[in-house]
Write an enzyme that holds these catalytic residues in place. Sequence first.
Site, PDB file in Angstrom:
ATOM      1  N   HIS A  31       0.878  -1.177   0.000  1.00  0.00           N
ATOM      2  CA  HIS A  31       0.000   0.000   0.000  1.00  0.00           C
ATOM      3  C   HIS A  31       0.918   1.231   0.000  1.00  0.00           C
ATOM      4  O   HIS A  31       1.996   1.190   0.597  1.00  0.00           O
ATOM      5  CB  HIS A  31      -0.841  -0.043   1.285  1.00  0.00           C
ATOM      6  CG  HIS A  31      -1.901   0.997   1.390  1.00  0.00           C
ATOM      7  ND1 HIS A  31      -1.620   2.305   1.723  1.00  0.00           N
ATOM      8  CD2 HIS A  31      -3.239   0.932   1.212  1.00  0.00           C
ATOM      9  CE1 HIS A  31      -2.758   2.992   1.757  1.00  0.00           C
ATOM     10  NE2 HIS A  31      -3.757   2.188   1.445  1.00  0.00           N
TER      11      HIS A  31
ATOM     12  N   ASP B 252       2.846  -4.268   8.344  1.00  0.00           N
ATOM     13  CA  ASP B 252       1.650  -3.457   8.132  1.00  0.00           C
ATOM     14  C   ASP B 252       0.461  -4.417   8.234  1.00  0.00           C
ATOM     15  O   ASP B 252       0.219  -5.235   7.352  1.00  0.00           O
ATOM     16  CB  ASP B 252       1.746  -2.829   6.732  1.00  0.00           C
ATOM     17  CG  ASP B 252       0.444  -2.195   6.267  1.00  0.00           C
ATOM     18  OD1 ASP B 252      -0.612  -2.445   6.890  1.00  0.00           O
ATOM     19  OD2 ASP B 252       0.477  -1.471   5.260  1.00  0.00           O
TER      20      ASP B 252
ATOM     21  N   GLN C 241      -4.827  -4.922   7.014  1.00  0.00           N
ATOM     22  CA  GLN C 241      -5.843  -5.862   6.527  1.00  0.00           C
ATOM     23  C   GLN C 241      -5.904  -7.146   7.359  1.00  0.00           C
ATOM     24  O   GLN C 241      -6.762  -7.993   7.130  1.00  0.00           O
ATOM     25  CB  GLN C 241      -5.579  -6.226   5.059  1.00  0.00           C
ATOM     26  CG  GLN C 241      -5.715  -5.060   4.105  1.00  0.00           C
ATOM     27  CD  GLN C 241      -7.116  -4.459   4.107  1.00  0.00           C
ATOM     28  OE1 GLN C 241      -8.109  -5.154   4.333  1.00  0.00           O
ATOM     29  NE2 GLN C 241      -7.213  -3.164   3.857  1.00  0.00           N
TER      30      GLN C 241
ATOM     31  N   CYS D 165      -4.714   2.400  -3.681  1.00  0.00           N
ATOM     32  CA  CYS D 165      -3.415   2.873  -3.154  1.00  0.00           C
ATOM     33  C   CYS D 165      -2.309   1.848  -3.371  1.00  0.00           C
ATOM     34  O   CYS D 165      -1.409   1.701  -2.534  1.00  0.00           O
ATOM     35  CB  CYS D 165      -3.500   3.235  -1.668  1.00  0.00           C
ATOM     36  SG  CYS D 165      -4.605   4.575  -1.314  1.00  0.00           S
TER      37      CYS D 165
HETATM   38  C1  LIG Z   1      -2.443  -2.824   3.689  1.00  0.00           C
HETATM   39  C2  LIG Z   1      -2.787  -1.417   4.073  1.00  0.00           C
HETATM   40  N1  LIG Z   1      -1.859  -0.638   4.621  1.00  0.00           N
HETATM   41  C3  LIG Z   1      -2.114   0.609   5.012  1.00  0.00           C
HETATM   42  C4  LIG Z   1      -3.357   1.162   4.842  1.00  0.00           C
HETATM   43  C5  LIG Z   1      -3.606   2.564   5.304  1.00  0.00           C
HETATM   44  O1  LIG Z   1      -4.572   2.572   6.311  1.00  0.00           O
HETATM   45  P1  LIG Z   1      -5.111   3.969   6.862  1.00  0.00           P
HETATM   46  O2  LIG Z   1      -5.711   4.674   5.693  1.00  0.00           O
HETATM   47  O3  LIG Z   1      -6.108   3.608   7.897  1.00  0.00           O
HETATM   48  O4  LIG Z   1      -3.924   4.682   7.383  1.00  0.00           O
HETATM   49  C6  LIG Z   1      -4.370   0.415   4.273  1.00  0.00           C
HETATM   50  C7  LIG Z   1      -5.699   0.987   4.010  1.00  0.00           C
HETATM   51  O5  LIG Z   1      -6.465   0.528   3.231  1.00  0.00           O
HETATM   52  C8  LIG Z   1      -4.082  -0.924   3.880  1.00  0.00           C
HETATM   53  O6  LIG Z   1      -5.020  -1.692   3.347  1.00  0.00           O
END
Ligand SMILES: Cc1ncc(COP(=O)(O)O)c(C=O)c1O
Length: 405
Positions: free
Chosen positions: A119, A193, A196, A359
């Site tokens: 992401h 991270d 998900q 993203c």
């Molecule tokens: C794998 C992953 N990382 C990071 C994020 C970023 O999350 P946030 O927008 O809550 O900061 C997301 C959001 O969809 C995500 O799916």
Amino acid sequence: MITKSIKKDFPILSRKVGKKQLVYLDNSATTQSPKVVIDSLTDFYTNHRANVHRGIHMLSEESTVMYEQSRKTIAHFFGVTPSEMVFVRNTTEASNLVAFTFLQTLKKGSTVMISEFEHHSNLIPWQIACKQLKLNFKTAPVNSEGELDLNFIKNSDFSFIAINHISNFLGNINPVHKIIEIAKEKKAYVYIDGAQAVARVPLNFKKLDCDFYSFSGHKIYGPFGIGGLYVKKQILESMPPFMTGGGMIVDVGIKKSSFLKDSEGYDAGTPNVGGSIALASALDYVTQVGIKEIAKHEHAVLTYMYESLLKVSGVEIYGTKKVSNRAGLVSFNLKGVHSHDLASILDGEGIAIRSGTHCVIPMHKKLNISSSARASLALYNFKEDVDVLIEGVKKSKKILGGYNV
Ligand SMILES: Cc1ncc(COP(=O)(O)O)c(C=O)c1O
């Protein structure tokens, strides 16, 4: 066993979209909150609102106790201590926090590795921090199904690796245990991270033995604006501060100040007190339903969704073909149809999915596609929701005529 009556816990699920019943399949973007979570937020603002760690009046005492109790609940849910659970706004803030604090402690010329299908929030902070700190930036390749090249990681030199636990585009579950094992052999640090994963996988950060694990509260039935970053105690003790100001100090002088060396050292300014309390109540709710039950239920619905979509001619699915290695979501395209057009037709049927690049532009480029549609699940989705989706996709095919029906 999770039964359909659980939908009643989530007020928004009874909403209509026009004349159609809402079928919410955009859970990877954000999950919905059960009433208990909404109530806990209302209760805080109605009965207890006051700033924390700053007053000795009754409301301030109550608010402080509730805030610190919420940190305990959240930390215990993930098997760690409250002093290791840093509050952040979301997963994005967590990766920025680590990139602009911890990476300063690495030697110049060290290598930071990520994968090709992160992401953007697990890519851009490392990109920028590496440039500023004169660190090398490397990406581990994945194949066209998003399966990581573990040999590449094994044979590479790196000091830090940041990787997603579950891909928000492909739904692949990454072999984080193996990656941590490889990294430990190299004495490298691991940042996961978990945006998900937290709502889909039973997790104990201590047992996992990663150094950092991040998540957003809104992706695990909690409110917006609050999330967590687990940082191993020994690391936190030597990490530089991120945001500075009130609430994170030991002592302050005009020329020099000293800072707390635990999670409170990252609490600069007034924190999101109501948010953390509501997040704790979301985790209590998940505990009550049972995270193992949720994982089992969601995987059964996911398998049904994957197989049902596969049967629709003209549908191309991305990610691993090993369904046992997938979690919670399926990204796909309908041949000849733009994902926004598909999502728009589905919206007319009351079905909420995501369309675009989620993203994750680099992986879309690698697959040579401009966008994709993504249907993603939560504990309140059932096979019936998938049936509505499949009917909607078939209808879209007829209306948009992109594929020979
Ligand atoms: C794998 C992953 N990382 C990071 C994020 C970023 O999350 P946030 O927008 O809550 O900061 C997301 C959001 O969809 C995500 O799916």
